[in-house]
Design a protein around this motif. Sequence first.
Motif, PDB file in Angstrom:
ATOM      1  N   GLN A 264      25.213  44.901  42.450  1.00 33.93           N
ATOM      2  CA  GLN A 264      26.308  45.870  42.425  1.00 33.93           C
ATOM      3  C   GLN A 264      27.391  45.506  43.436  1.00 33.93           C
ATOM      4  N   GLN A 265      27.000  45.090  44.638  1.00 31.18           N
ATOM      5  CA  GLN A 265      27.998  44.722  45.655  1.00 31.18           C
ATOM      6  C   GLN A 265      28.783  43.481  45.237  1.00 31.18           C
ATOM      7  N   ARG A 266      28.124  42.551  44.575  1.00 32.32           N
ATOM      8  CA  ARG A 266      28.840  41.359  44.111  1.00 32.32           C
ATOM      9  C   ARG A 266      29.872  41.710  43.036  1.00 32.32           C
ATOM     10  N   LEU A 267      29.509  42.633  42.132  1.00 28.90           N
ATOM     11  CA  LEU A 267      30.473  43.046  41.113  1.00 28.90           C
ATOM     12  C   LEU A 267      31.646  43.800  41.732  1.00 28.90           C
ATOM     13  N   VAL A 268      31.379  44.608  42.743  1.00 23.45           N
ATOM     14  CA  VAL A 268      32.474  45.299  43.434  1.00 23.45           C
ATOM     15  C   VAL A 268      33.403  44.285  44.089  1.00 23.45           C
ATOM     16  N   ALA A 269      32.814  43.290  44.768  1.00 22.16           N
ATOM     17  CA  ALA A 269      33.638  42.258  45.410  1.00 22.16           C
ATOM     18  C   ALA A 269      34.428  41.461  44.378  1.00 22.16           C
ATOM     19  N   LEU A 270      33.821  41.135  43.244  1.00 22.56           N
ATOM     20  CA  LEU A 270      34.520  40.396  42.194  1.00 22.56           C
ATOM     21  C   LEU A 270      35.694  41.204  41.645  1.00 22.56           C
ATOM     22  N   SER A 271      35.489  42.496  41.418  1.00 18.58           N
ATOM     23  CA  SER A 271      36.574  43.331  40.908  1.00 18.58           C
ATOM     24  C   SER A 271      37.733  43.399  41.893  1.00 18.58           C
ATOM     25  N   MET A 272      37.410  43.475  43.197  1.00 21.75           N
ATOM     26  CA  MET A 272      38.470  43.510  44.208  1.00 21.75           C
ATOM     27  C   MET A 272      39.233  42.189  44.254  1.00 21.75           C
ATOM     28  N   ARG A 273      38.537  41.067  44.176  1.00 22.93           N
ATOM     29  CA  ARG A 273      39.204  39.765  44.200  1.00 22.93           C
ATOM     30  C   ARG A 273      40.110  39.582  42.980  1.00 22.93           C
ATOM     31  N   LEU A 274      39.632  40.052  41.827  1.00 27.55           N
ATOM     32  CA  LEU A 274      40.481  39.948  40.636  1.00 27.55           C
ATOM     33  C   LEU A 274      41.710  40.840  40.771  1.00 27.55           C
ATOM     34  N   GLY A 275      41.546  42.005  41.401  1.00 28.40           N
ATOM     35  CA  GLY A 275      42.698  42.870  41.627  1.00 28.40           C
ATOM     36  C   GLY A 275      43.711  42.240  42.558  1.00 28.40           C
ATOM     37  N   LEU A 276      43.229  41.567  43.628  1.00 30.09           N
ATOM     38  CA  LEU A 276      44.146  40.889  44.550  1.00 30.09           C
ATOM     39  C   LEU A 276      44.840  39.712  43.866  1.00 30.09           C
ATOM     40  N   ALA A 277      44.063  38.969  43.032  1.00 29.27           N
ATOM     41  CA  ALA A 277      44.677  37.849  42.315  1.00 29.27           C
ATOM     42  C   ALA A 277      45.739  38.348  41.344  1.00 29.27           C
ATOM     43  N   LEU A 278      45.529  39.521  40.766  1.00 28.15           N
ATOM     44  CA  LEU A 278      46.501  40.064  39.817  1.00 28.15           C
ATOM     45  C   LEU A 278      47.820  40.405  40.501  1.00 28.15           C
ATOM     46  N   LEU A 279      47.735  40.796  41.777  1.00 30.35           N
ATOM     47  CA  LEU A 279      48.965  41.115  42.508  1.00 30.35           C
ATOM     48  C   LEU A 279      49.828  39.877  42.754  1.00 30.35           C
TER      49      LEU A 279
END
Length: 388
Positions: free
Chosen positions: A212-227
């Motif tokens: 679960q923590q890895r998926l949370v971190a992945l979602s955050m990284r994808l959000g930062l990359a989207l910016l």
Amino acid sequence: MRTSTALEALARRPASFLRSSWPWRALAYLLASAVPGGVVIAVGLAASLLGSVPTAAVAVAVAAVPLAPLAARYERWRLRLVDLAPPAGAGAAPRRAAVLGAVSLLALWWIDLAVACLVVAGPAVLVLSPVLQPTDEDGALAAALAVSAAGLLLLPVAAYVVTAWAGARGAAVRALLAPDELAEVLRSRARLVDAYETERRRIERDLHDGAQQRLVALSMRLGLALLDLPPGSPAAGQVALAQEEAQAALAELRELIRGVHPQVLTDRGLAAAVRDVAGRSPVPVDVDVRLPRRLPGAVETAAYYVVAEALANVARHSRAERARVRGRLAGDVLALEVRDDGAGGADPARGSGVAGLADRVAAVGGRLSLSSPPGGPTTMSVEIPCAW
């Protein structure tokens, strides 16, 4: 499913049971009582020739002491007729063997023979009535044939009676031969339940703290990359899609973790956990669970999964418009009831999951019953002891 005892054979469909060898095995088991019976009668007759009836009774009682170990070995041997998995070990303890031998030699052998003879001889005489009585008179042959037909109809009943008595006798003998075996089975089942619960909590912890923590971190990284990507660009679209997939996977993982072991059950107890699972049910559920205190962990876990599976069955199969869950603590026994107004007709033999729930409840010393007539309603009742 393999049948290993005469009592299990009684649960078969009638046609399968009557075609099997179990009625014959049960009859042979009962008729084998003629061996200890013959010994008792022989000792009694020999003693009566030398003295009075009381003297013969004393002689039989005295003879039973040295014969008791032999009787125990004989009972163990013939037990294989009605129990394909007899108690392990070479024999019973001396005192237990003496008790078993005395019971077999002095008390039960004649009951076995009486059941076998009366239950089987009655229908047999009726079947043979055209041969045993003259049929020269008018209508006598027709009456004899009618009686013979009645005897044929009674033969299946006789098969059930003989097998039931032989199965009960075999279960009693097994308990006398190896009472410690049953206790060990119960202890082993409790250890398996504890090990299963420990492993499930470990899986929940690993999923919660790891995946679960890895998926949370992945979602955050994808959000930062989207910016950092130009809005409306093909790359931005692909990253946004990947972020949505990661968030969907995270939601599914959280639902899986909740199913493995809901945190609300650990934190707030059974009543709150039942209200939580009822609130997520697609069928409206009225919850009336009133418990004055927290219950043992194994009891709460078993009760929760029974309610959760029962409500899942209501949503999938019952076509119900409403369901109700009621729970009370009566003394040291938890009583749960799950009821719905659906179509009924639930059958554990068709793989509805009820058999698994019954096993789960039995593992903590409880019992489960189901009432589901065609047309409904369906009521599942559970009673679990809560010894402290």
